[in-house]
Write an enzyme that holds these catalytic residues in place. Structure first.
Site, PDB file in Angstrom:
ATOM      1  N   LYS A   1       0.913  -1.253  -0.107  1.00 21.29           N
ATOM      2  CA  LYS A   1      -0.007   0.023  -0.058  1.00 21.29           C
ATOM      3  C   LYS A   1       0.834   1.219   0.139  1.00 21.29           C
ATOM      4  O   LYS A   1       0.566   2.015  -0.632  1.00 21.29           O
ATOM      5  CB  LYS A   1      -0.936  -0.014   1.309  1.00 21.29           C
TER       6      LYS A   1
ATOM      7  N   ARG B   1      -9.285   1.592   8.921  1.00 18.88           N
ATOM      8  CA  ARG B   1      -8.652   0.225   9.425  1.00 18.88           C
ATOM      9  C   ARG B   1      -9.871  -0.627  10.263  1.00 18.88           C
ATOM     10  O   ARG B   1      -9.709  -1.546  11.042  1.00 18.88           O
ATOM     11  CB  ARG B   1      -7.572   0.186  10.365  1.00 18.88           C
TER      12      ARG B   1
ATOM     13  N   ARG C   1      12.072  -6.578   4.311  1.00 16.51           N
ATOM     14  CA  ARG C   1      11.630  -5.108   3.840  1.00 16.51           C
ATOM     15  C   ARG C   1      12.269  -4.113   5.015  1.00 16.51           C
ATOM     16  O   ARG C   1      12.618  -4.513   6.193  1.00 16.51           O
ATOM     17  CB  ARG C   1      10.393  -4.839   3.696  1.00 16.51           C
TER      18      ARG C   1
ATOM     19  N   ARG D   1      11.708  -2.733  10.256  1.00 19.94           N
ATOM     20  CA  ARG D   1      10.570  -2.158  11.085  1.00 19.94           C
ATOM     21  C   ARG D   1      10.492  -3.050  12.237  1.00 19.94           C
ATOM     22  O   ARG D   1      10.334  -4.266  12.182  1.00 19.94           O
ATOM     23  CB  ARG D   1       9.103  -1.853  10.300  1.00 19.94           C
TER      24      ARG D   1
ATOM     25  N   ARG E   1      -0.470  -8.555  13.551  1.00 13.45           N
ATOM     26  CA  ARG E   1      -1.011  -7.311  12.431  1.00 13.45           C
ATOM     27  C   ARG E   1      -1.722  -8.169  11.373  1.00 13.45           C
ATOM     28  O   ARG E   1      -2.802  -7.543  11.025  1.00 13.45           O
ATOM     29  CB  ARG E   1       0.184  -6.746  11.896  1.00 13.45           C
TER      30      ARG E   1
HETATM   31  P1  AMP Z   1       1.339   0.497   8.437  1.00 11.30           P
HETATM   32  O1  AMP Z   1       2.659   1.083   8.397  1.00 11.30           O
HETATM   33  O2  AMP Z   1       0.222   0.845   7.742  1.00 11.30           O
HETATM   34  O3  AMP Z   1       1.524  -0.810   8.290  1.00 11.30           O
HETATM   35  O4  AMP Z   1       0.755   0.645  10.023  1.00 11.30           O
HETATM   36  C1  AMP Z   1       1.538   0.127  11.238  1.00 11.30           C
HETATM   37  C2  AMP Z   1       0.844   0.347  12.364  1.00 11.30           C
HETATM   38  O5  AMP Z   1       0.439   1.327  12.757  1.00 11.30           O
HETATM   39  C3  AMP Z   1      -0.647  -0.626  12.392  1.00 11.30           C
HETATM   40  O6  AMP Z   1      -0.109  -2.097  12.718  1.00 11.30           O
HETATM   41  C4  AMP Z   1      -1.152  -0.139  13.401  1.00 11.30           C
HETATM   42  O7  AMP Z   1      -0.717  -0.507  14.695  1.00 11.30           O
HETATM   43  C5  AMP Z   1      -1.084   1.378  13.327  1.00 11.30           C
HETATM   44  N1  AMP Z   1      -1.964   1.994  12.644  1.00 11.30           N
HETATM   45  C6  AMP Z   1      -1.761   2.703  11.503  1.00 11.30           C
HETATM   46  N2  AMP Z   1      -2.902   3.214  10.975  1.00 11.30           N
HETATM   47  C7  AMP Z   1      -3.898   2.760  11.848  1.00 11.30           C
HETATM   48  C8  AMP Z   1      -5.321   2.745  11.767  1.00 11.30           C
HETATM   49  N3  AMP Z   1      -5.900   3.403  10.869  1.00 11.30           N
HETATM   50  N4  AMP Z   1      -6.149   2.318  12.774  1.00 11.30           N
HETATM   51  C9  AMP Z   1      -5.454   1.810  13.910  1.00 11.30           C
HETATM   52  N5  AMP Z   1      -4.129   1.516  13.912  1.00 11.30           N
HETATM   53  C10 AMP Z   1      -3.181   1.996  12.642  1.00 11.30           C
END
Ligand code: AMP
Length: 210
Positions: free
Chosen positions: A15, A88, A124, A152, A163
């Site tokens: 994404k 989400r 990654r 990360r 996740r």
């Molecule tokens: P991402 O970088 O999109 O994979 O997001 C990393 C982490 O940020 C996720 O696993 C969640 O813990 C948190 N996070 C990001 N966006 C949201 C959201 N819209 N709602 C809840 N947690 C979020």
């Protein structure tokens, strides 16, 4: 009408990579909520304090934190935008649609097999400055901005599985949710970044024409 897109997909579905590219091509303001939260944790802000525990456990940050944060950002936008990683949950999606009213948003949903996600996440790296994603073997310096590339913390095996479980439980119900409004585009996320980008582009061209 300005283009408004939300990119949904499991961790490591691409994404961020695809969202950034499409945002650049269509001059959309881009926000990755995950990158925003990780930066807040690094900066030690109040938001970082509220998000830290959830991020550490590979769990989602509570809706009560996320909804006001993102709606405040949406209200500031005058033109087109792209949200990477929001909504989400069904409450987040309802809040977003209520905020937008008649303004249309389209959900781009990237589908990738669990096996491929596990393969990708094992190798990654992310730039700590501009959040560009690279694969291991591409060095330790970001080719975009010269920042440092790091793995990360939430990509470690146990947290990744959490996740993925969170994704299945909270985000997958958003597929029928957006479909019920005619606002969903399902994209096959397998293949090289360029191959996936060609598919995303095709959808965006169709949305633009509609
Ligand atoms: P991402 O970088 O999109 O994979 O997001 C990393 C982490 O940020 C996720 O696993 C969640 O813990 C948190 N996070 C990001 N966006 C949201 C959201 N819209 N709602 C809840 N947690 C979020």
């Amino acid at each position: 009408m300005p283009l408004r897109l939300v990119f949904l997909g499991p961790p490591a579905s691409g994404k961020g990579t695809q969202g950034r590219r499409i945002a650049e091509e269509h001059h959309l303001v881009y926000l990755s909520t995950g990158a925003l939260l990780r930066q807040a944790v690094r900066d030690g802000t109040d938001l970082g304090a509220a998000a830290r525990e959830s991020l550490d456990r590979g769990e989602y940050v509570p809706d009560e934190v996320m909804i006001p944060l993102v709606l405040a950002w949406v209200r500031q936008q005058k033109g087109g935008w792209l949200l990477d990683g929001f909504p989400r949950s069904v409450p987040q999606a309802n809040a977003l649609l209520a905020e937008l009213g008649q303004d249309k948003v389209v959900a781009m949903i990237l589908e990738v097999s669990d096996e491929e996600l596990r393969r990708r996440v094992a190798c990654r790296l992310e730039c700590v400055v501009c959040h560009r994603v690279e694969t291991e073997g591409s060095g330790v310096i970001c080719p975009s901005c010269g920042g440092e590339l790091q793995a990360r913390a939430d990509d470690s095996a146990g947290r990744f599985e959490n996740r993925l479980a969170e994704y299945r439980e909270k985000v997958l119900p958003l597929v029928p949710f957006f479909q019920s409004f005619g606002l969903a585009r399902i994209v096959d996320g397998h293949g090289t970044p360029d191959e996936v980008f060609a598919r995303v582009r095709q959808h965006v061209a169709e949305i633009r024409r509609s």
